[in-house]
Design a protein around this motif. Sequence first.
Motif, PDB file in Angstrom:
ATOM      1  N   LEU A 277      38.940 -60.065   5.690  1.00  0.00           N
ATOM      2  CA  LEU A 277      39.654 -58.845   5.320  1.00  0.00           C
ATOM      3  C   LEU A 277      38.695 -57.664   5.346  1.00  0.00           C
ATOM      4  N   GLY A 278      39.246 -56.465   5.385  1.00  0.00           N
ATOM      5  CA  GLY A 278      38.441 -55.261   5.227  1.00  0.00           C
ATOM      6  C   GLY A 278      38.105 -55.068   3.757  1.00  0.00           C
ATOM      7  N   ARG A 279      37.082 -54.281   3.481  1.00  0.00           N
ATOM      8  CA  ARG A 279      36.639 -54.051   2.099  1.00  0.00           C
ATOM      9  C   ARG A 279      37.777 -53.622   1.176  1.00  0.00           C
ATOM     10  N   GLU A 280      38.619 -52.718   1.634  1.00  0.00           N
ATOM     11  CA  GLU A 280      39.677 -52.181   0.787  1.00  0.00           C
ATOM     12  C   GLU A 280      40.848 -53.147   0.606  1.00  0.00           C
ATOM     13  N   GLU A 281      40.903 -54.193   1.414  1.00  0.00           N
ATOM     14  CA  GLU A 281      41.996 -55.165   1.334  1.00  0.00           C
ATOM     15  C   GLU A 281      41.699 -56.322   0.370  1.00  0.00           C
ATOM     16  N   ILE A 282      40.450 -56.436  -0.048  1.00  0.00           N
ATOM     17  CA  ILE A 282      40.038 -57.535  -0.922  1.00  0.00           C
ATOM     18  C   ILE A 282      40.752 -57.430  -2.265  1.00  0.00           C
ATOM     19  N   GLN A 283      41.184 -58.565  -2.802  1.00  0.00           N
ATOM     20  CA  GLN A 283      41.826 -58.591  -4.119  1.00  0.00           C
ATOM     21  C   GLN A 283      41.297 -59.778  -4.929  1.00  0.00           C
ATOM     22  N   ILE A 284      40.059 -59.660  -5.387  1.00  0.00           N
ATOM     23  CA  ILE A 284      39.472 -60.694  -6.230  1.00  0.00           C
ATOM     24  C   ILE A 284      40.163 -60.686  -7.587  1.00  0.00           C
ATOM     25  N   GLY A 285      40.385 -59.521  -8.099  1.00  0.00           N
ATOM     26  CA  GLY A 285      41.011 -59.335  -9.407  1.00  0.00           C
ATOM     27  C   GLY A 285      41.294 -57.856  -9.605  1.00  0.00           C
TER      28      GLY A 285
ATOM     29  N   PRO B 187      35.383 -43.850  -5.781  1.00  0.00           N
ATOM     30  CA  PRO B 187      36.467 -43.192  -6.514  1.00  0.00           C
ATOM     31  C   PRO B 187      37.873 -43.685  -6.175  1.00  0.00           C
ATOM     32  N   SER B 188      38.045 -44.350  -5.049  1.00  0.00           N
ATOM     33  CA  SER B 188      39.375 -44.882  -4.750  1.00  0.00           C
ATOM     34  C   SER B 188      39.688 -46.080  -5.633  1.00  0.00           C
TER      35      SER B 188
ATOM     36  N   ASP C 244      37.487 -43.848 -11.177  1.00  0.00           N
ATOM     37  CA  ASP C 244      36.873 -42.525 -11.238  1.00  0.00           C
ATOM     38  C   ASP C 244      37.090 -41.881 -12.601  1.00  0.00           C
ATOM     39  N   LEU C 245      36.527 -40.710 -12.712  1.00  0.00           N
ATOM     40  CA  LEU C 245      36.576 -39.945 -13.943  1.00  0.00           C
ATOM     41  C   LEU C 245      37.660 -38.877 -13.805  1.00  0.00           C
ATOM     42  N   GLN C 246      38.627 -38.880 -14.719  1.00  0.00           N
ATOM     43  CA  GLN C 246      39.694 -37.883 -14.693  1.00  0.00           C
ATOM     44  C   GLN C 246      39.179 -36.553 -15.229  1.00  0.00           C
ATOM     45  N   SER C 247      39.912 -35.498 -14.985  1.00  0.00           N
ATOM     46  CA  SER C 247      39.521 -34.179 -15.490  1.00  0.00           C
ATOM     47  C   SER C 247      39.499 -34.157 -17.018  1.00  0.00           C
ATOM     48  N   SER C 248      40.273 -35.049 -17.654  1.00  0.00           N
ATOM     49  CA  SER C 248      40.282 -35.142 -19.119  1.00  0.00           C
ATOM     50  C   SER C 248      39.017 -35.807 -19.660  1.00  0.00           C
ATOM     51  N   GLY C 249      38.238 -36.412 -18.757  1.00  0.00           N
ATOM     52  CA  GLY C 249      37.020 -37.109 -19.177  1.00  0.00           C
ATOM     53  C   GLY C 249      37.212 -38.610 -19.333  1.00  0.00           C
ATOM     54  N   ALA C 250      38.427 -39.098 -19.171  1.00  0.00           N
ATOM     55  CA  ALA C 250      38.704 -40.530 -19.305  1.00  0.00           C
ATOM     56  C   ALA C 250      38.477 -41.252 -17.977  1.00  0.00           C
ATOM     57  N   ILE C 251      38.131 -42.515 -18.074  1.00  0.00           N
ATOM     58  CA  ILE C 251      37.968 -43.367 -16.895  1.00  0.00           C
ATOM     59  C   ILE C 251      39.348 -43.835 -16.451  1.00  0.00           C
ATOM     60  N   LEU C 252      39.571 -43.848 -15.144  1.00  0.00           N
ATOM     61  CA  LEU C 252      40.837 -44.328 -14.602  1.00  0.00           C
ATOM     62  C   LEU C 252      40.567 -45.369 -13.528  1.00  0.00           C
ATOM     63  N   VAL C 253      41.129 -46.570 -13.703  1.00  0.00           N
ATOM     64  CA  VAL C 253      41.058 -47.620 -12.688  1.00  0.00           C
ATOM     65  C   VAL C 253      42.306 -47.479 -11.817  1.00  0.00           C
ATOM     66  N   HIS C 254      42.102 -47.384 -10.521  1.00  0.00           N
ATOM     67  CA  HIS C 254      43.212 -47.276  -9.574  1.00  0.00           C
ATOM     68  C   HIS C 254      43.591 -48.678  -9.114  1.00  0.00           C
ATOM     69  N   GLU C 255      44.742 -49.143  -9.538  1.00  0.00           N
ATOM     70  CA  GLU C 255      45.183 -50.505  -9.237  1.00  0.00           C
ATOM     71  C   GLU C 255      45.217 -50.775  -7.734  1.00  0.00           C
ATOM     72  N   ASP C 256      45.623 -49.794  -6.956  1.00  0.00           N
ATOM     73  CA  ASP C 256      45.714 -49.999  -5.513  1.00  0.00           C
ATOM     74  C   ASP C 256      44.360 -49.895  -4.810  1.00  0.00           C
ATOM     75  N   GLY C 257      43.312 -49.454  -5.496  1.00  0.00           N
ATOM     76  CA  GLY C 257      41.991 -49.326  -4.888  1.00  0.00           C
ATOM     77  C   GLY C 257      40.959 -50.301  -5.419  1.00  0.00           C
ATOM     78  N   CYS C 258      41.154 -50.793  -6.631  1.00  0.00           N
ATOM     79  CA  CYS C 258      40.202 -51.719  -7.248  1.00  0.00           C
ATOM     80  C   CYS C 258      40.300 -53.081  -6.570  1.00  0.00           C
ATOM     81  N   VAL C 259      39.153 -53.644  -6.169  1.00  0.00           N
ATOM     82  CA  VAL C 259      39.140 -54.968  -5.540  1.00  0.00           C
ATOM     83  C   VAL C 259      38.796 -56.073  -6.544  1.00  0.00           C
TER      84      VAL C 259
END
Length: 190
Positions: free
Chosen positions: A114-122, A150-151, A154-169
């Motif tokens: 798979l490509g890097r962005e397609e991996i879904q370990i968890g 960042p896909s 990343d860090l939101q403008s509010s300062g909180a961390i956001l995990v992107h479900e569609d980008g996290c491998v």
Amino acid sequence: MTRPQDRREFFREVLRRVVDPAAEFVEDQIGSMVPQDRPLLRPPGALMEDAFLETCHRCHSCVEACPADAILPMKTQQKGKVDTPYIDPLVQPCVVCDDLACMAVCPSGALVKLGREEIQIGLAILLEDVCLRSQEEDCRICTDLCPIGPSAIDLQSSGAILVHEDGCVGCGVCENACPTSPKAISVVDR
């Protein structure tokens, strides 16, 4: 009467033949036991669990090819899973290496290329109330070290961390590096 030199040599030989191999055996067994309270994470490109278990040859090609030593052979009481490869981010996360070596060497097809962005370990899950940022500390370790970038997190403008479900491998780099105890971020099975 036994001479002192002979006794010393006798005990050295006992250590070499009995104690050293026993210690290595125990280290091997402990080193690759999956903790029961942790999710079972398979290497990048792994088929769905049932198909993976049927297809995997347990040859350890992926274990040997992993440049980060993140893939371990499983030691377990569950017969169908013995010697199958897994990743424990607390021991060593997948670093999503450039050549994705584990997928390239799998002879059985249990790991699909798979490509890097397609991996879904968890998927990384953040506990905001445990995160140092919720305590007004400027921690950015998880965002700075993520091999996807960042896909994935990343860090939101509010300062909180956001995990992107569609980008996290689900590589586990963020969990491994997180300085909190318990971890503010951990990878769960998808």
